[in-house]
Motif scaffolding. Sequence first.
Motif, mmCIF file in Angstrom:
data_model
loop_
_atom_site.group_PDB
_atom_site.id
_atom_site.type_symbol
_atom_site.label_atom_id
_atom_site.label_comp_id
_atom_site.label_asym_id
_atom_site.label_seq_id
_atom_site.Cartn_x
_atom_site.Cartn_y
_atom_site.Cartn_z
ATOM 1 N N VAL A 132 -21.701 -3.705 -0.135
ATOM 2 C CA VAL A 132 -20.461 -3.084 -0.600
ATOM 3 C C VAL A 132 -20.733 -2.210 -1.825
ATOM 4 O O VAL A 132 -20.227 -1.089 -1.931
ATOM 5 N N PHE B 60 -20.354 6.372 -1.991
ATOM 6 C CA PHE B 60 -19.035 7.001 -1.949
ATOM 7 C C PHE B 60 -18.815 7.861 -3.193
ATOM 8 O O PHE B 60 -18.090 8.844 -3.153
ATOM 9 N N GLU C 103 -15.021 11.250 3.350
ATOM 10 C CA GLU C 103 -14.160 11.642 2.229
ATOM 11 C C GLU C 103 -14.422 13.090 1.818
ATOM 12 O O GLU C 103 -13.500 13.883 1.667
ATOM 13 N N ILE D 219 -9.996 13.107 6.840
ATOM 14 C CA ILE D 219 -8.720 12.421 6.898
ATOM 15 C C ILE D 219 -7.660 13.331 7.509
ATOM 16 O O ILE D 219 -6.737 12.872 8.179
ATOM 17 N N LEU E 74 -14.046 6.519 10.570
ATOM 18 C CA LEU E 74 -13.749 5.720 9.382
ATOM 19 C C LEU E 74 -13.869 4.216 9.641
ATOM 20 O O LEU E 74 -14.368 3.470 8.805
ATOM 21 N N PRO F 167 -14.205 -3.109 1.570
ATOM 22 C CA PRO F 167 -14.485 -2.196 0.464
ATOM 23 C C PRO F 167 -13.175 -1.530 0.046
ATOM 24 O O PRO F 167 -12.419 -1.071 0.901
ATOM 25 N N PHE G 242 -12.344 1.258 -1.384
ATOM 26 C CA PHE G 242 -12.072 2.675 -1.085
ATOM 27 C C PHE G 242 -11.802 2.881 0.400
ATOM 28 O O PHE G 242 -11.057 3.774 0.792
ATOM 29 N N TRP G 243 -12.385 2.021 1.230
ATOM 30 C CA TRP G 243 -12.144 2.102 2.672
ATOM 31 C C TRP G 243 -10.684 1.749 2.961
ATOM 32 O O TRP G 243 -9.988 2.452 3.682
ATOM 33 N N LEU H 96 -8.503 4.595 2.000
ATOM 34 C CA LEU H 96 -8.467 5.675 2.991
ATOM 35 C C LEU H 96 -7.544 5.313 4.152
ATOM 36 O O LEU H 96 -6.779 6.148 4.645
ATOM 37 N N ILE H 97 -7.635 4.035 4.590
ATOM 38 C CA ILE H 97 -6.786 3.598 5.708
ATOM 39 C C ILE H 97 -5.310 3.720 5.313
ATOM 40 O O ILE H 97 -4.497 4.285 6.058
ATOM 41 N N GLN I 276 -4.040 5.539 3.061
ATOM 42 C CA GLN I 276 -3.721 6.954 2.904
ATOM 43 C C GLN I 276 -3.328 7.570 4.253
ATOM 44 O O GLN I 276 -2.334 8.286 4.354
ATOM 45 N N ILE I 277 -4.118 7.247 5.298
ATOM 46 C CA ILE I 277 -3.793 7.764 6.636
ATOM 47 C C ILE I 277 -2.460 7.208 7.101
ATOM 48 O O ILE I 277 -1.595 7.936 7.577
ATOM 49 N N GLU J 63 -10.849 8.155 -7.059
ATOM 50 C CA GLU J 63 -11.514 9.218 -6.305
ATOM 51 C C GLU J 63 -10.765 9.487 -5.002
ATOM 52 O O GLU J 63 -10.486 10.618 -4.650
ATOM 53 N N VAL J 64 -10.419 8.394 -4.280
ATOM 54 C CA VAL J 64 -9.739 8.552 -2.987
ATOM 55 C C VAL J 64 -8.421 9.297 -3.157
ATOM 56 O O VAL J 64 -8.102 10.207 -2.383
#
Lengths: 300, 333
Positions: free
Chosen positions: A230, A237, A256, A261, A269, B150, B152-153, B156-157, B159-160, B278-279
């Motif tokens: 991780v 990342f 990213e 996205i 993803l 994680p 940030f993962w 992202l999810i 966010q979508i 960051e995301v």
Amino acid sequence: MMPNGQFPSGQGISASSLKRRSAVLEFLGNVWSNRKGKAGALIFIAMILIAVLGRIFSPYSPYDTSFGIYLPPSAAHLLGTNYVGEDVMSEFLYGTGVSLMVGFIVAIAAMAIGTLVGITAGYMGSVTDDVLMRLVDILLVIPGFPLLVILSAYLPPTIWSTILILSVLSWPFNSRIIRSQTLSLKRRSFVLASRLSGLSSFRIIIRDLIPNVLPIIFINSIFIVVGAIVAQAGLAFFGLGNINSINWGTMLYWFETEDAIIFKAWWWLLPPGFGIMALGIGANLLSNAVSETSSRIRRY
Amino acid sequence: MLTLRYVRRRVLYLVLTLFVAISINFFLPRLIPGNPAITVLLTRYGNHITPQELRLVESQLNLSGTLWQQYVGYMVALFHGNLGVSFYFYPASVSSIIAGALPWTLFLLGSATVISVILGVSIASFIGWRLGGKTDSMVSTISISLQSLPVFWLGLILQIVFGLMVVINGVGLFPVAHAFSTNVTVGPNLAFIASVLYHSAIPILTLVLISFPGFALLMRNTISTIINEDYVMMARAKGLKTWRLKKMYINKNARLPVATSVALAFGNIVGGAFLIEEVFSYKGIGWYLYTAVTTSDFPLIDGIFLVITITVVIANFIVDLLYSFLDPRVMLE
């Protein structure tokens, strides 16, 4: 009950190496015979198989960009394609190998350093103990991710730098637990017996202490495997380390960076995240299994 | 309740930790052959830099003179709050960038930590009384799975899901980038505050989802040990009402390890917050650190590391002192 009935290593000198191996086997056998332990072990075995054999069975080269970009999953591309038209399935199979390699190397290094420091501190006591444990306290309180970032920023961007940094920073927690175990163990009768029979400190550590801290070392190492994967993914990342190496972290980095996205490219993803989640669940299952079975092992 | 000896020891430890962090910051660039900051400057502006300018930069980065002179210069600058000038955001100073960005990060961190602790403790008090049951195993499994993701993962999810899939009148349900919208005036007005809260909802949700399981599982496991303690059995035997037993005897004690873990978890949540910034392009110090990393802006990287470390170490120090009020036993160690 005999105080060292479960621990033959304290009984004699001649047969101890043979019996030490049997302690390890007995421990692994206990974990395997536990339902949760078996499930966790199977998850890890499956992932290791993917890591080792993935390259052989990968449908395409992960560098082959001759397909269309952002193709959704289909029979030809089970997990679709990415922003330059690379097959995500092949990318994932290759990446699993690199990610797991990072995790296991870091865990082995952290286990070695943590055990050495923990046993030294616990066994030597006094000033050595004080100095080492203050160092551990300080390393534990400095926020890990920013420290990883600053070290990675200054070292050359290779996967080996990342492995080195993670190894150097992963051992403190391990060493603290092993120290406290050593402290409680060194007062027990079978260690005293070894000392009275004239064994050197080093041999006492190898013969008596190591087999006893085995369950704890095992569980910590499993969590470090996952933690390192991780952490490496997080660094990748952030654009640190070698971003052109194919692993779970760099897959997410490019997702990213390339704004995948907007294309809702979930097939690109999901795989790395599910890979990490599977390992996390596996680690927790193994940990539960060890705490359920280790009372059998650690009943001195 | 604080003993002088305890406070003195904590202060000593605080100073020692800060010294180590500052030393990392000082020695790291100097241990790497060919100082990276100078290398970056030379590759970027090598043709335009005169030797005088280079010397000026070197003295600004405290790179001239003997190591001891450099160290003194560095310390003096540090105590004046001078962390140098950013390469990328030139001519902005590192301290001004951090001063502008830190409140945003502390807002994310603080809200996420508080919500996670409250949520974790509430869930654990609920399932701690139903150990081994269906609810327990379900909640534990979900917690463990969430904890393994994680951060940030997950970001992202979400966010979508919230920004791109759940769409009302052509706009996502929640904004997925920046700390506030461009059409509000920055300041203590209602529109601005509303916009800030609206924009921070998904980032904070992500952090909470990752962080609360740790607290919940820790307290659940503590309850499972406490339940078998002699004093609980004694209280039960003398016929204490269940709610009283639960509230005064079990939950109160089971919250103690959670309080200790908050300080350590805070350091971990910092990492999560950085990645989340960051995301979501949320301009806290994590976003600036990411930008600094991708543009090799070494003064900014160094400054951010130092400031966030000092923040976390001081937060730990305060938690340690407060904890001695919660559980006076720690001072006896």
